[in-house]
Scaffold this motif. Structure first.
Motif, PDB file in Angstrom:
ATOM      1  N   LYS A  79      56.750  58.504  13.249  1.00 29.25           N
ATOM      2  CA  LYS A  79      55.631  59.263  13.820  1.00 29.25           C
ATOM      3  C   LYS A  79      55.524  58.633  15.288  1.00 29.25           C
ATOM      4  O   LYS A  79      55.334  59.515  16.173  1.00 29.25           O
ATOM      5  CB  LYS A  79      54.355  58.998  13.080  1.00 29.25           C
ATOM      6  CG  LYS A  79      53.065  59.854  14.029  1.00 29.25           C
ATOM      7  CD  LYS A  79      53.477  61.254  13.869  1.00 29.25           C
ATOM      8  CE  LYS A  79      52.051  61.866  14.518  1.00 29.25           C
ATOM      9  NZ  LYS A  79      52.252  63.461  14.728  1.00 29.25           N
ATOM     10  N   VAL A  80      55.350  57.328  15.353  1.00 25.40           N
ATOM     11  CA  VAL A  80      55.193  56.820  16.752  1.00 25.40           C
ATOM     12  C   VAL A  80      56.447  57.229  17.650  1.00 25.40           C
ATOM     13  O   VAL A  80      56.376  57.667  18.788  1.00 25.40           O
ATOM     14  CB  VAL A  80      55.013  55.219  16.797  1.00 25.40           C
ATOM     15  CG1 VAL A  80      55.194  54.712  18.080  1.00 25.40           C
ATOM     16  CG2 VAL A  80      53.542  54.990  16.044  1.00 25.40           C
ATOM     17  N   THR A  81      57.588  57.019  17.076  1.00 25.39           N
ATOM     18  CA  THR A  81      58.650  57.435  17.810  1.00 25.39           C
ATOM     19  C   THR A  81      58.958  58.787  18.211  1.00 25.39           C
ATOM     20  O   THR A  81      59.171  59.105  19.509  1.00 25.39           O
ATOM     21  CB  THR A  81      60.157  57.129  17.018  1.00 25.39           C
ATOM     22  OG1 THR A  81      60.168  55.882  16.515  1.00 25.39           O
ATOM     23  CG2 THR A  81      61.291  57.538  17.620  1.00 25.39           C
ATOM     24  N   ASN A  82      58.338  59.735  17.334  1.00 28.43           N
ATOM     25  CA  ASN A  82      58.312  61.293  17.808  1.00 28.43           C
ATOM     26  C   ASN A  82      57.007  61.472  19.054  1.00 28.43           C
ATOM     27  O   ASN A  82      57.454  62.098  19.928  1.00 28.43           O
ATOM     28  CB  ASN A  82      57.830  62.284  16.805  1.00 28.43           C
ATOM     29  CG  ASN A  82      57.672  63.408  16.989  1.00 28.43           C
ATOM     30  OD1 ASN A  82      58.819  63.949  17.296  1.00 28.43           O
ATOM     31  ND2 ASN A  82      56.367  64.250  16.760  1.00 28.43           N
ATOM     32  N   LEU A  83      56.050  60.715  18.923  1.00 27.84           N
ATOM     33  CA  LEU A  83      55.109  60.887  20.049  1.00 27.84           C
ATOM     34  C   LEU A  83      55.573  60.245  21.299  1.00 27.84           C
ATOM     35  O   LEU A  83      55.337  60.911  22.153  1.00 27.84           O
ATOM     36  CB  LEU A  83      53.888  59.960  19.571  1.00 27.84           C
ATOM     37  CG  LEU A  83      53.085  60.630  18.252  1.00 27.84           C
ATOM     38  CD1 LEU A  83      51.987  59.706  17.880  1.00 27.84           C
ATOM     39  CD2 LEU A  83      52.407  61.976  18.851  1.00 27.84           C
TER      40      LEU A  83
ATOM     41  N   LEU B 228      56.344  62.048  24.949  1.00 30.39           N
ATOM     42  CA  LEU B 228      55.951  61.780  26.110  1.00 30.39           C
ATOM     43  C   LEU B 228      56.953  61.354  27.169  1.00 30.39           C
ATOM     44  O   LEU B 228      56.703  61.601  28.363  1.00 30.39           O
ATOM     45  CB  LEU B 228      55.030  60.395  25.893  1.00 30.39           C
ATOM     46  CG  LEU B 228      53.706  60.804  25.268  1.00 30.39           C
ATOM     47  CD1 LEU B 228      52.811  59.510  24.587  1.00 30.39           C
ATOM     48  CD2 LEU B 228      52.719  61.706  26.094  1.00 30.39           C
ATOM     49  N   ILE B 229      57.899  60.907  26.783  1.00 33.80           N
ATOM     50  CA  ILE B 229      59.138  60.784  27.592  1.00 33.80           C
ATOM     51  C   ILE B 229      59.741  62.147  28.275  1.00 33.80           C
ATOM     52  O   ILE B 229      59.971  62.267  29.304  1.00 33.80           O
ATOM     53  CB  ILE B 229      60.321  59.947  26.804  1.00 33.80           C
ATOM     54  CG1 ILE B 229      60.033  58.386  26.388  1.00 33.80           C
ATOM     55  CG2 ILE B 229      61.549  60.113  27.631  1.00 33.80           C
ATOM     56  CD1 ILE B 229      61.007  57.876  25.894  1.00 33.80           C
ATOM     57  N   ILE B 230      59.853  63.213  27.350  1.00 33.75           N
ATOM     58  CA  ILE B 230      60.098  64.379  27.705  1.00 33.75           C
ATOM     59  C   ILE B 230      59.379  64.901  28.682  1.00 33.75           C
ATOM     60  O   ILE B 230      59.735  65.555  29.690  1.00 33.75           O
ATOM     61  CB  ILE B 230      60.209  65.301  26.343  1.00 33.75           C
ATOM     62  CG1 ILE B 230      61.677  64.929  25.581  1.00 33.75           C
ATOM     63  CG2 ILE B 230      60.441  66.917  27.050  1.00 33.75           C
ATOM     64  CD1 ILE B 230      61.252  65.693  24.218  1.00 33.75           C
ATOM     65  N   ASP B 231      57.814  64.812  28.656  1.00 36.58           N
ATOM     66  CA  ASP B 231      57.113  65.000  29.524  1.00 36.58           C
ATOM     67  C   ASP B 231      56.941  64.399  30.924  1.00 36.58           C
ATOM     68  O   ASP B 231      56.316  64.718  31.741  1.00 36.58           O
ATOM     69  CB  ASP B 231      55.573  65.085  28.919  1.00 36.58           C
ATOM     70  CG  ASP B 231      55.322  66.202  27.696  1.00 36.58           C
ATOM     71  OD1 ASP B 231      56.256  67.010  27.879  1.00 36.58           O
ATOM     72  OD2 ASP B 231      54.431  65.846  26.963  1.00 36.58           O
ATOM     73  N   GLY B 232      57.852  63.199  30.836  1.00 40.74           N
ATOM     74  CA  GLY B 232      57.736  62.434  32.209  1.00 40.74           C
ATOM     75  C   GLY B 232      56.927  61.297  32.259  1.00 40.74           C
ATOM     76  O   GLY B 232      56.623  60.699  33.369  1.00 40.74           O
ATOM     77  N   LEU B 233      56.073  61.147  31.221  1.00 42.51           N
ATOM     78  CA  LEU B 233      54.756  60.260  31.297  1.00 42.51           C
ATOM     79  C   LEU B 233      55.249  58.753  30.862  1.00 42.51           C
ATOM     80  O   LEU B 233      54.674  57.858  31.274  1.00 42.51           O
ATOM     81  CB  LEU B 233      53.783  60.779  30.496  1.00 42.51           C
ATOM     82  CG  LEU B 233      52.955  62.204  30.999  1.00 42.51           C
ATOM     83  CD1 LEU B 233      52.043  62.414  30.160  1.00 42.51           C
ATOM     84  CD2 LEU B 233      52.481  61.704  32.458  1.00 42.51           C
TER      85      LEU B 233
END
Length: 411
Positions: free
Chosen positions: A56-60, A64-69
């Protein structure tokens, strides 16, 4: 049905989020808050902190990495087994603008997600008047600053604006300046600059900036004094800004302590500000000069009315006797009231900020002396007095951090 995933910021701006989507947004906020306030972490550390499974944490984190944050900072050393990856905020993924509005100038700056100052301009010329012209000039200055930034406007996630007086930060209304419209002032400025705006009282924003980036860490109870043309304070209790019921706490400059006929700008008489503030200092200084007192200030002035607070502060730095004496008088009067505040709040630290803090020991020592005389010894023995470390930057940094916290709902 569309399967296109919304970015975190799109989800954050959405209305009526419920169910799984709401839970995901909340969990992502929590992870960003951890990175912002604690620092970088591994997946295992985040799992332990939030009691969530590794998948779950890995997915979240990946979203957030894909979103650039969020950024993957690579593997770190470990005591055994596979080396874990370290994750944290991507500092250049989002920025916040902070505007600290003063009586005769503006301090404006940009920070990234990790509180680093990217660009700042101090003492930008501006005249604060309660008029539509003054408001539009403020918006013009903000737009010009944004246009000249080295980053695209789309990366500015929020703007924090500090004004003196009564500010309701939850509704975005200002009741001391620019209260001309039915809509909140924050929305009016937002319509002019095209970025979400958050309002705050200047003293509280300065207190928060100093608390987060100026004073030594580990403190939880701090009283910040904003000694400017007027007087204000920001109160940190248990590590949090104290607002009071309606959000108007900290107006110690309007405590009715004098039986005089001097009209305060709040409309009442006898306020502390009428005899112990930058505005009062200028008035008393002019009166003394009119009575014949000599001062360095008048060497390049044609008329008494040209004297400004900045002139008096500069004169004090040049050992001007009149300036030093009157600053000490103001400091002593402020110190008497601060003694009462210390008796009530029992802070660990009192930070002296605002324009008058630039006079250094000339203002700090009389305040401390009056506090020693007028407060309870058992209480003031536990209180340290310091001058602001951030100076003019305290309000800008505070505005940026509060805008970041409110947009991302960070603790």
């Amino acid at each position: 049905m569309s399967n296109i995933r919304k970015s975190f910021l799109e989800e954050l701006g959405g209305e009526h989020i419920t169910g799984v989507a709401y839970k995901n947004v909340y969990q992502k906020k929590s992870i960003i808050s951890y990175f912002a306030n604690v620092g970088n972490a591994t997946i295992a550390e985040l799992c332990k902190e939030f009691n969530l499974s590794a998948p779950k944490v890995t997915n979240l984190v990946n979203e957030l990495i894909i979103d650039g944050l969020v950024q993957d900072y690579g593997k770190i050393d470990s005591t055994g087994g596979r080396k874990p990856n370290l994750y944290g905020l991507a500092p250049d993924s989002g920025f916040f603008l902070g505007i600290d509005v003063k009586t005769h100038s503006i301090n404006i700056g940009l920070t990234d997600l990790q509180k680093n100052i990217v660009k700042i301009e101090e003492h930008y010329p501006y005249r604060l008047n309660n008029s539509e012209e003054s408001l539009m000039e403020l918006c013009r200055i903000i737009n010009t600053f944004i246009k000249d930034l080295p980053i695209p406007k789309s990366k500015i996630l929020g703007i924090g604006i500090n004004l003196s007086g009564r500010i309701n930060y939850t509704t975005g209304y200002s009741y001391s300046f620019f209260h001309f419209y039915e809509d909140p002032l924050s929305k009016i400025i937002e319509s002019q600059v095209g970025i979400r705006v958050f309002l705050e009282n200047d003293s509280r924003a300065m207190a928060y900036g100093e608390f987060c980036a100026g004073v030594d860490g580990g403190l939880k109870h701090v009283l910040f004094l904003n000694l400017d043309h007027g007087l204000g304070s920001g109160i940190i209790m248990n590590g949090q800004l104290y607002y009071g019921k309606s959000g108007y706490s900290g107006e110690f400059g309007h405590m009715p302590v004098y039986d005089n006929e001097i009209l305060c700008h709040c409309g009442k008489k006898g306020c502390l500000e009428t005899e112990a503030s930058g505005r009062a200092l200028v008035r008393m200084f002019k009166e003394k000069v009119a009575e014949g007192s000599s001062t360095l200030v008048m060497r390049d002035k044609q008329h008494i009315d040209e004297i400004t607070l900045e002139d008096i502060i500069e004169a004090a730095h040049n050992d001007d006797v009149l300036a030093i004496e009157l600053i000490a008088q103001v400091g002593e009067k402020i110190g008497r009231i601060v003694a009462g505040l210390i008796n009530v709040f029992n802070p660990e630290l009192v930070v002296i900020g605002g324009s008058l803090a630039a006079t250094g020991e000339y203002i700090r020592l009389p305040i401390k002396s009056a506090v020693n005389r007028c407060s309870l010894s058992l209480v003031n023995n536990d209180t340290t007095f310091k001058l602001s470390k951030l100076g003019n930057r305290a309000g800008v940094i505070g505005a940026c951090l509060l805008a970041r916290n409110r947009l991302l709902d960070l603790a």
